[in-house]
Scaffold this motif. Structure first.
Motif, PDB file in Angstrom:
ATOM      1  N   CYS A   1      23.818  -3.063   0.898  1.00 55.01           N
ATOM      2  CA  CYS A   1      23.719  -1.821   1.673  1.00 55.01           C
ATOM      3  C   CYS A   1      22.410  -1.095   1.401  1.00 55.01           C
ATOM      4  CB  CYS A   1      24.895  -0.901   1.353  1.00 55.01           C
ATOM      5  SG  CYS A   1      26.470  -1.457   2.054  1.00 55.01           S
TER       6      CYS A   1
ATOM      7  N   GLU B   1      28.341   1.501   6.935  1.00 56.63           N
ATOM      8  CA  GLU B   1      27.597   0.257   6.705  1.00 56.63           C
ATOM      9  C   GLU B   1      28.415  -0.724   5.876  1.00 56.63           C
ATOM     10  OE1 GLU B   1      23.416  -1.500   4.836  1.00 56.63           O
ATOM     11  OE2 GLU B   1      23.827   0.658   4.726  1.00 56.63           O
TER      12      GLU B   1
ATOM     13  N   LEU C   1      21.055   1.720  11.019  1.00 57.76           N
ATOM     14  CA  LEU C   1      22.101   0.725  10.815  1.00 57.76           C
ATOM     15  C   LEU C   1      22.291  -0.157  12.037  1.00 57.76           C
ATOM     16  CD1 LEU C   1      24.367  -0.370   9.010  1.00 57.76           C
ATOM     17  CD2 LEU C   1      25.848   1.430   9.929  1.00 57.76           C
TER      18      LEU C   1
END
Length: 237
Positions: A179, A189, A233
């Protein structure tokens, strides 16, 4: 000080469950959530520890945590404070470094997530040997309480950024390594990464309620950061 033995250890399990509780200005909520955690873990007989990661709360949250540690014992209440507010994602990263359990619970300290569901999370995980179990408000007896209509309509996103989950520790460590987010988008995420890596995911119906005391930490700055994080993301996954 060691904890008082308030329950019989579950003879069928060598597992230990670590609860990560990031806090910021949760002085009033912390005694309640800790009491409930001790109650439901004690009744179920599972071994546990609660790690409080306080980010320099000005309201005396850390001092309250120290009092709770004296009551319940240093083996049950573990304090790993940080000097200032550094973000939810990094709080979990900091907490897991000190976790001695082989399973990790992540939940809110403001009583939005009720500890009464903990035995159901553990039962579900064992049923399918799931890599992680996530609380859902959209199945079975799950639901939303104490929120107005605009807030309730936003729940698909809030379920991702304010999740109630149980992870195998090694799985959470693997996800954290991948992450890049540090704030509230970290939670979104991490579940995306879990699906990409084909980790198995179980679900448990839960009820989500508005916080009992205090104000939401998701202010204007955090909302902007969250929006920026989502763009990054979506562009990179």
């Amino acid at each position: 000080m060691k904890s008082r033995n308030t329950s019989q250890q579950n003879p069928d399990s060598e597992d230990k469950y670590t609860v990560l509780l990031p806090t910021y200005n949760e002085r009033e909520n912390l005694p309640l959530i800790v009491w409930l955690l001790v109650k439901y873990f004690g009744e179920s007989g599972y071994n546990y520890e609660i790690i409080v990661i306080d980010d320099g709360s000005p309201d005396g949250t850390l001092e309250m945590a120290e009092q709770l540690q004296r009551i319940y014992g240093e083996d049950k209440i573990v304090l790993r404070p940080r000097p200032t507010k550094l973000g939810l994602g990094t709080a979990y990263i900091h907490g897991i470094k000190h976790a001695t359990g082989n399973f990790i619970f992540i939940m809110d300290a403001d009583l939005s997530h009720h500890p009464k569901f903990i035995p159901e999370f553990i039962k579900k995980q064992k049923e399918g040997d799931y890599d992680l179990v996530s609380g859902t408000r959209y199945r079975g007896n799950g639901g939303v309480y104490g929120w107005d209509l605009p807030a309730a309509l936003s729940f698909p996103s809030t379920q991702c950024v304010r999740p109630y989950r149980l992870y195998k520790k090694k799985v959470l460590e693997s996800l954290i390594e991948r992450c890049v987010s540090k704030g509230y988008v970290f939670q979104m995420e991490i579940i995306i990464r879990a699906r990409q890596l084909k980790y198995t995911i179980g679900e448990v119906p839960i009820s989500f309620v508005d916080r009992v005391y205090g104000e939401s930490k998701l202010g204007g700055t955090e909302i902007v950061s969250f929006a920026k994080g989502l763009l990054i993301l979506f562009a990179t996954t």
